[in-house]
Write a protein that holds these residues in place. Structure first.
Motif, PDB file in Angstrom:
ATOM      1  N   TRP A 200      12.026   3.914  -0.362  1.00 57.53           N
ATOM      2  CA  TRP A 200      10.854   3.810  -1.226  1.00 57.53           C
ATOM      3  C   TRP A 200      10.767   2.442  -1.892  1.00 57.53           C
ATOM      4  CZ3 TRP A 200       7.603   8.130  -2.327  1.00 57.53           C
ATOM      5  CH2 TRP A 200       8.012   9.321  -1.688  1.00 57.53           C
TER       6      TRP A 200
ATOM      7  N   ARG B 234       6.328   1.342   7.330  1.00 62.31           N
ATOM      8  CA  ARG B 234       5.185   0.897   8.138  1.00 62.31           C
ATOM      9  C   ARG B 234       4.996  -0.615   8.078  1.00 62.31           C
ATOM     10  NH1 ARG B 234      -0.403   0.032   7.437  1.00 62.31           N
ATOM     11  NH2 ARG B 234      -0.211   0.610   5.243  1.00 62.31           N
ATOM     12  N   THR B 235       5.012  -1.200   6.886  1.00 60.06           N
ATOM     13  CA  THR B 235       4.632  -2.616   6.780  1.00 60.06           C
ATOM     14  C   THR B 235       5.779  -3.548   6.363  1.00 60.06           C
ATOM     15  OG1 THR B 235       3.922  -2.383   4.478  1.00 60.06           O
ATOM     16  CG2 THR B 235       2.239  -2.042   6.184  1.00 60.06           C
TER      17      THR B 235
ATOM     18  N   HIS C 279       0.796  -1.224   0.000  1.00 57.34           N
ATOM     19  CA  HIS C 279       0.000   0.000   0.000  1.00 57.34           C
ATOM     20  C   HIS C 279       0.831   1.278   0.000  1.00 57.34           C
ATOM     21  CE1 HIS C 279      -2.197   3.366   1.807  1.00 57.34           C
ATOM     22  NE2 HIS C 279      -3.203   2.918   1.066  1.00 57.34           N
ATOM     23  N   ASP C 280       1.707   1.421   0.996  1.00 55.75           N
ATOM     24  CA  ASP C 280       2.452   2.682   1.115  1.00 55.75           C
ATOM     25  C   ASP C 280       3.546   2.748   0.048  1.00 55.75           C
ATOM     26  OD1 ASP C 280       0.913   2.672   3.418  1.00 55.75           O
ATOM     27  OD2 ASP C 280       2.585   2.902   4.811  1.00 55.75           O
ATOM     28  N   GLU C 281       3.904   3.950  -0.344  1.00 56.47           N
ATOM     29  CA  GLU C 281       5.014   4.121  -1.300  1.00 56.47           C
ATOM     30  C   GLU C 281       6.356   3.913  -0.608  1.00 56.47           C
ATOM     31  OE1 GLU C 281       2.429   6.200  -1.086  1.00 56.47           O
ATOM     32  OE2 GLU C 281       1.515   6.146  -3.085  1.00 56.47           O
ATOM     33  N   THR C 282       6.352   4.001   0.713  1.00 55.14           N
ATOM     34  CA  THR C 282       7.585   3.761   1.479  1.00 55.14           C
ATOM     35  C   THR C 282       7.428   2.473   2.290  1.00 55.14           C
ATOM     36  OG1 THR C 282       6.688   5.197   3.193  1.00 55.14           O
ATOM     37  CG2 THR C 282       8.227   6.194   1.641  1.00 55.14           C
TER      38      THR C 282
ATOM     39  N   LYS D 101      -1.206   2.255  -7.644  1.00 51.53           N
ATOM     40  CA  LYS D 101      -0.800   3.295  -6.676  1.00 51.53           C
ATOM     41  C   LYS D 101       0.136   4.272  -7.383  1.00 51.53           C
ATOM     42  CE  LYS D 101      -2.446   3.026  -2.469  1.00 51.53           C
ATOM     43  NZ  LYS D 101      -3.751   3.622  -2.599  1.00 51.53           N
TER      44      LYS D 101
END
Ligand code: G3P
Ligand code: MG
Length: 251
Positions: free
Chosen positions: A70, A63-64, A57-60, A119
């Motif tokens: 990136w 978090r996950t 999900h995130d571009e970086t 995304k």
């Protein structure tokens, strides 16, 4: 609607897989969605530095995936060395960032609908559309695929490259007669931020032949309302809640 006036059952899109109870966008979350009775899976697609389509999900990565930097700056091999499950619960340590091919294989086997969210609003990911469409065709799941994005230029390009693959417009709120806008880029569905969705909009879209798929809805009362409105699909972290509500409807 069915013959007795009941709204047809919506497609139940498990948002990032069964992300309410599993680490989002991992194969364990996608498989759990199937077990819980989801009829669709939503996921987020980006490109690695060497052009492989990956589901995160995130571009970086912080978090996950427990790393700095990136997604788009790492190669597929580098991304594979990261752990995408341990952040959620130690039980899921060792889950990897999936390749799009892994999910499409599951989709082919199960017959589920897949909602591939590109995304590409923060990073452009040149070639993402063609890469995703090539993978969908290679797996033969064109009829089970819906491509969505907040980047509507990208959706228009997808339609140009693959008129037979459905597209869905992601947006936050307040578009006037969005089904008319959808038609200007050949889109088949509206993926609206849920609190903005009103029954008359769902009806307007349906009359125009455009499907409404609100996101991301987990509250049981709201899920019940959307089912009653007759939305064509619902994007939720808890597919089992929709399954249960549908089973409670009067026959
Ligand atoms: O596709 C619906 C939803 O996933 C869009 O927002 O940020 O959860 O990808 P996000
Ligand atoms: Mg998404």
């Amino acid at each position: 609607r069915t013959a007795d006036g009941q709204a047809a059952a919506p497609i139940i899109f498990a948002h990032r897989g069964a992300s309410g109870t599993r680490p989002e966008n991992t194969m364990v979350a996608f498989r759990r969605a199937v077990e819980l009775g989801a009829t669709g899976i939503e996921t987020d697609v980006q490109l690695s530095a060497d052009g492989q389509p990956v589901l995160i999900h995130d571009e970086t990565l912080s978090r996950t995936a427990g790393a700095s930097g990136w997604v788009g700056d790492k190669t597929w091999a580098e991304l594979q060395s990261l752990d995408a499950g341990g952040w959620y619960h130690p039980e899921f340590m060792g889950e990897r960032i999936p390749h799009l091919d892994e999910l499409l294989e599951l989709v082919r086997q199960t017959g589920l609908i897949v909602n591939l969210e590109l995304k590409n609003t923060v990073r452009a990911y040149e070639g993402l559309e063609a890469t995703v469409i090539e993978a969908v065709r290679r797996h033969g799941v064109e009829r089970q695929t819906l491509i969505s994005s907040f980047n509507h230029y990208s959706l228009a390009l997808c339609k140009q490259l693959a008129p037979d693959i459905r597209t869905g417009i992601l947006y936050m709120e307040g578009l006037y007669r969005p089904w008319e806008y959808a038609k200007t880029i050949g889109a088949d569905a509206l993926h609206a931020y849920d609190p903005a969705v009103r029954a008359e909009w769902v009806q307007g879209a349906r009359a125009a032949g455009v499907d409404y798929h609100p996101f991301t809805v987990n509250d049981e009362g709201r899920l019940r309302e959307l089912i009653e409105m007759g939305t064509a699909g619902i994007i939720t972290d808890h597919p089992d809640r929709v399954v249960r509500l549908l089973s409670q409807r009067r026959p």
